[in-house]
Design a protein around this motif. Structure first.
Motif, mmCIF file in Angstrom:
data_model
loop_
_atom_site.group_PDB
_atom_site.id
_atom_site.type_symbol
_atom_site.label_atom_id
_atom_site.label_comp_id
_atom_site.label_asym_id
_atom_site.label_seq_id
_atom_site.Cartn_x
_atom_site.Cartn_y
_atom_site.Cartn_z
ATOM 1 N N LEU A 12 3.241 17.302 -0.230
ATOM 2 C CA LEU A 12 4.766 17.759 -0.764
ATOM 3 C C LEU A 12 5.409 16.361 -0.716
ATOM 4 C CD1 LEU A 12 4.869 21.164 0.907
ATOM 5 C CD2 LEU A 12 4.796 20.866 -1.449
ATOM 6 N N GLU A 13 5.278 15.645 0.566
ATOM 7 C CA GLU A 13 6.193 14.604 0.863
ATOM 8 C C GLU A 13 5.703 13.448 -0.345
ATOM 9 O OE1 GLU A 13 5.971 14.692 5.788
ATOM 10 O OE2 GLU A 13 4.895 13.290 4.708
ATOM 11 N N GLU A 14 4.694 13.305 -0.736
ATOM 12 C CA GLU A 14 4.166 12.346 -1.736
ATOM 13 C C GLU A 14 5.055 12.734 -3.189
ATOM 14 O OE1 GLU A 14 0.153 12.209 -1.966
ATOM 15 O OE2 GLU A 14 -0.091 10.829 -0.091
ATOM 16 N N LYS A 15 4.966 14.110 -3.409
ATOM 17 C CA LYS A 15 5.516 14.625 -4.432
ATOM 18 C C LYS A 15 7.029 14.562 -4.620
ATOM 19 C CE LYS A 15 3.670 16.214 -7.657
ATOM 20 N NZ LYS A 15 3.195 15.862 -8.925
ATOM 21 N N SER A 16 7.470 14.414 -3.424
ATOM 22 C CA SER A 16 9.182 14.673 -3.236
ATOM 23 C C SER A 16 9.902 13.542 -3.101
ATOM 24 C CB SER A 16 9.652 15.713 -2.136
ATOM 25 O OG SER A 16 8.978 15.429 -0.970
ATOM 26 N N GLN A 17 9.221 12.414 -3.217
ATOM 27 C CA GLN A 17 9.812 11.142 -2.771
ATOM 28 C C GLN A 17 11.038 10.772 -3.933
ATOM 29 O OE1 GLN A 17 9.724 9.269 -0.204
ATOM 30 N NE2 GLN A 17 8.166 11.209 0.491
ATOM 31 N N PRO A 18 12.272 10.309 -3.483
ATOM 32 C CA PRO A 18 13.341 10.054 -4.380
ATOM 33 C C PRO A 18 12.968 8.570 -5.016
ATOM 34 C CG PRO A 18 13.945 9.561 -2.151
ATOM 35 C CD PRO A 18 12.551 10.248 -1.982
ATOM 36 N N PRO A 19 13.641 8.539 -6.109
ATOM 37 C CA PRO A 19 13.668 7.057 -6.676
ATOM 38 C C PRO A 19 14.331 6.013 -6.028
ATOM 39 C CG PRO A 19 15.130 8.661 -8.016
ATOM 40 C CD PRO A 19 14.716 9.445 -6.885
ATOM 41 N N VAL A 20 14.076 4.871 -6.471
ATOM 42 C CA VAL A 20 14.739 3.566 -5.768
ATOM 43 C C VAL A 20 16.131 3.700 -6.288
ATOM 44 C CG1 VAL A 20 12.515 2.231 -6.008
ATOM 45 C CG2 VAL A 20 14.162 2.127 -7.886
ATOM 46 N N THR A 21 16.979 2.881 -5.652
ATOM 47 C CA THR A 21 18.358 2.732 -5.881
ATOM 48 C C THR A 21 18.889 1.523 -6.470
ATOM 49 O OG1 THR A 21 18.975 2.482 -3.622
ATOM 50 C CG2 THR A 21 18.918 4.656 -4.516
ATOM 51 N N ASN A 22 19.811 1.092 -6.848
ATOM 52 C CA ASN A 22 20.380 -0.071 -7.340
ATOM 53 C C ASN A 22 19.588 -1.266 -7.823
ATOM 54 O OD1 ASN A 22 22.943 0.836 -6.183
ATOM 55 N ND2 ASN A 22 22.160 0.040 -4.095
ATOM 56 N N LEU A 23 18.680 -0.686 -8.953
ATOM 57 C CA LEU A 23 17.738 -1.722 -9.745
ATOM 58 C C LEU A 23 18.798 -2.439 -10.590
ATOM 59 C CD1 LEU A 23 15.192 -2.501 -10.610
ATOM 60 C CD2 LEU A 23 15.138 -0.516 -12.017
ATOM 61 N N SER A 24 18.692 -3.736 -10.246
ATOM 62 C CA SER A 24 19.496 -4.700 -11.208
ATOM 63 C C SER A 24 18.498 -5.858 -11.608
ATOM 64 C CB SER A 24 20.491 -5.177 -10.132
ATOM 65 O OG SER A 24 20.128 -5.937 -9.114
ATOM 66 N N VAL A 25 18.877 -6.846 -12.565
ATOM 67 C CA VAL A 25 18.188 -7.857 -13.274
ATOM 68 C C VAL A 25 19.179 -8.951 -13.458
ATOM 69 C CG1 VAL A 25 18.896 -6.905 -15.489
ATOM 70 C CG2 VAL A 25 16.796 -8.224 -15.117
ATOM 71 N N SER A 26 18.645 -10.084 -13.159
ATOM 72 C CA SER A 26 19.087 -11.287 -13.376
ATOM 73 C C SER A 26 18.495 -12.314 -13.832
ATOM 74 C CB SER A 26 19.751 -11.840 -11.817
ATOM 75 O OG SER A 26 18.902 -11.983 -11.057
ATOM 76 N N ILE A 27 18.922 -13.606 -14.376
ATOM 77 C CA ILE A 27 18.094 -14.623 -14.940
ATOM 78 C C ILE A 27 18.398 -15.938 -14.009
ATOM 79 C CG2 ILE A 27 17.696 -15.789 -16.998
ATOM 80 C CD1 ILE A 27 17.162 -12.988 -17.366
ATOM 81 N N GLU A 28 17.318 -16.425 -13.706
ATOM 82 C CA GLU A 28 17.434 -17.762 -13.037
ATOM 83 C C GLU A 28 16.645 -18.913 -13.936
ATOM 84 O OE1 GLU A 28 15.732 -17.784 -9.322
ATOM 85 O OE2 GLU A 28 17.165 -16.288 -8.236
ATOM 86 N N ASN A 29 17.088 -19.891 -13.581
ATOM 87 C CA ASN A 29 16.722 -21.167 -14.328
ATOM 88 C C ASN A 29 16.856 -21.017 -16.071
ATOM 89 O OD1 ASN A 29 15.796 -22.383 -11.992
ATOM 90 N ND2 ASN A 29 14.028 -21.061 -12.211
ATOM 91 N N LEU A 30 15.839 -20.933 -16.665
ATOM 92 C CA LEU A 30 15.946 -20.746 -18.191
ATOM 93 C C LEU A 30 15.390 -19.484 -18.666
ATOM 94 C CD1 LEU A 30 15.821 -24.168 -19.878
ATOM 95 C CD2 LEU A 30 17.951 -22.941 -19.299
#
Length: 412
Positions: A12-30
Motif C-alpha cells: 500500500l505504501e509503494e502504491k501510494s507514493q506521491p509524485p516529485v515536486t518542482n521539476l524544472s529544466v535548464s540548459i548549460e554550456n551549449l
C-alpha cells in the motif's frame, strides 16, 4: 461466513507514493540539459525513495536516488523527461504518477537552419566544421559559430569563418584532450546568425570519431628476406596501436600498382629499430629489387582507440628503391629508332618504283610514232632522235631492273 482480505501494508505504501515536486529544466554550456526536482511531499517514512526517469518513448530508463539528471544532446527539437518515485530499484514496481518536463525547440523557420553540419578533427590539433546554408536563407547571411568543450572552461566563438564553394567552414584550435572515465569527451557546437533571422543549429561531435590524421613520413626502405621493409614516423599526436596503414608500391618495369593493408606495424627483424609509439615498421612481401619501386603510405584511425575509421590521411611523400632504368640506353634508342624507320621508308619507296616498272612497263604512244612518220619531213630527223632517246632510256631502266632481279636469284 465472513472473510476479510488484508493487503500488504508495504504494498500500500509503494502504491501510494506521491509524485516529485518542482521539476524544472535548464540548459548549460551549449547542449547540456539538466533536470532537477524535489522529493515528493508526504512520502512514507518507511520508504527509501528512488526516482525512475526516462525520456520520450521510454528511452534511457534509469532508477537512481539522485534528484537530478542531465543529458548532452543537440537542442534541435523538443526533449521531454518523465520522473516518478518508488520505494525500491525493482523495475517491475509500479511508480508514482510520472511528472513530465520538456525543453523548448529553437525558434525560427526550420527551413532557415543550416544543413549538412559536420566536423572533422584534423590530427588532434584543430577542428574544421562546415555546413550548407538553409533553404530559406538570404545569401548575405552572416553566420556566427560557437563551440564548447570541458577542457576549454567556457564557450568560445570561432573567428575564422570562410567559404569553400557552396560550403561555409570554420576552423578552430583543439589540441589533444585527456579521456574522461565516466563520459565520452565531445565538443558542443551551434551555428546562428548575427541578426537572429535563422533557426540555430546544434550538434554534438564525439572526440572518439571524425579524426583525420596527417600523412606519415617514410624514413627508410630496405630489401631483405624476400621482402621490402618500410620504416617511418607516425603523424604527430597519434600512436601505432591506434592506426591502420595502407601501402602502395608502383613497379616501373611492370607498371603494376600493388596495395597492401597493415593492421599491426611491427617488424619481425632484430636488425631494425624496435617499434615505438611514434614510429612504424612493417614488411611488404613479394617486392623484388629487379626494378625501380616507388612507395607511399597513408593511415587512418582504428577501432581500438576511435569509433570512426573512415577518414584516410593524405598520402605520404614518395620514396623509391631498386634498379633505375639506364637513361643512356633510353636516349640512344630514341635516336636510333627514327633513323631506322627513315631508312626503311626510303628503301621501300625505291623498291616500289622498280616493282612498278616491272609490272607496268612504259608503252610508246602510237600517235606520236605515226605523227613523226607522216608529219613534217623537215623535222623528221629530230623526231626520230627523240623517239630513239626515249626507247633507249626505257630499255636501260628495264635492263637495270632485270639485272637486279637476276642478281637476287643468283644469291639465293
Amino acid at each position: 461466513m465472513w472473510i476479510s482480505h488484508v493487503r500488504n501494508p508495504k504494498f500500500l505504501e509503494e502504491k501510494s507514493q506521491p509524485p516529485v515536486t518542482n521539476l524544472s529544466v535548464s540548459i548549460e554550456n551549449l547542449c547540456t540539459i539538466i533536470w532537477t526536482w524535489n522529493p515528493p511531499e508526504g512520502a512514507s517514512p518507511n520508504c527509501s525513495l528512488w526516482y525512475l526517469s526516462h525520456f520520450g518513448d521510454k528511452q534511457d530508463k534509469k532508477i537512481a536516488p539522485e534528484t537530478h539528471r542531465s543529458k548532452e544532446v543537440p537542442l534541435n527539437e523538443k526533449i521531454c523527461l518523465h520522473v516518478g518515485t518508488q520505494c525500491s530499484t525493482n523495475e517491475s514496481e509500479m511508480p508514482s504518477t510520472l511528472v513530465e518536463k520538456c525543453t523548448s525547440p529553437p525558434e525560427g523557420d526550420p527551413e532557415t537552419a543550416v544543413t549538412e553540419l559536420q566536423c572533422v578533427w584534423h590530427n588532434l590539433r584543430y577542428m574544421k566544421c562546415s555546413w550548407l546554408p538553409g533553404k530559406n536563407t538570404s545569401p548575405d547571411t552572416n553566420y556566427t559559430f560557437y563551440y564548447w568543450h570541458r577542457s576549454l572552461g567556457k564557450i568560445l566563438q570561432c573567428e575564422d569563418i570562410y567559404r569553400e564553394g557552396q560550403h561555409i567552414s570554420c576552423s578552430f584550435d583543439l589540441t589533444k584532450v585527456k579521456d574522461y572515465t565516466f563520459e565520452q569527451p565531445s565538443v558542443q557546437i551551434v551555428v546562428k546568425d548575427n541578426a537572429g533571422k535563422i533557426r540555430p543549429s546544434f550538434n554534438i561531435v564525439p572526440l572518439t570519431s571524425h579524426v583525420k590524421p596527417d600523412p606519415p613520413h617514410i624514413k627508410s626502405l630496405v630489401f631483405q628476406n624476400n621482402g621490402l621493409y618500410i620504416q617511418g614516423e607516425n603523424p604527430q599526436n597519434l600512436i601505432s596501436r591506434c592506426l591502420f596503414y595502407e601501402v602502395e608500391v608502383n613497379n616501373s618495369q611492370t607498371e603494376r600498382r600493388d596495395v597492401f593493408y597493415v593492421e599491426e606495424a611491427k617488424c619481425q627483424n632484430s636488425e631494425f629499430e624496435r617499434n615505438e609509439e611514434e614510429t612504424f615498421c612493417f614488411m611488404v612481401p613479394g617486392v623484388l629489387p629487379d626494378a625501380l619501386n616507388t612507395v607511399r603510405v597513408r593511415v587512418k584511425t582504428n577501432k581500438l582507440c576511435y569509433e570512426d575509421s573512415d577518414l584516410w590521411s593524405n598520402w605520404s611523400q614518395e620514396m623509391s628503391i631498386g634498379k633505375k632504368p639506364n637513361p643512356t640506353l633510353y636516349i640512344t634508342m630514341l635516336l636510333i629508332i627514327p633513323v631506322i624507320i627513315a631508312g626503311a621508308i626510303i628503301v621501300l619507296l625505291l623498291y616500289l618504283k622498280r616493282l612498278k616498272i616491272i609490272i607496268f612497263p612504259p608503252i610508246p604512244d602510237p600517235g606520236k610514232i605515226f605523227k613523226e612518220m607522216f608529219g613534217d619531213q623537215n623535222d623528221d630527223t629530230l623526231h626520230w632522235k627523240k623517239y630513239d632517246i626515249y626507247e633507249k632510256q626505257t630499255k636501260e631502266e628495264t635492263d637495270s631492273v632485270v639485272l637486279i632481279e637476276n642478281l637476287k636469284k643468283a644469291s639465293q
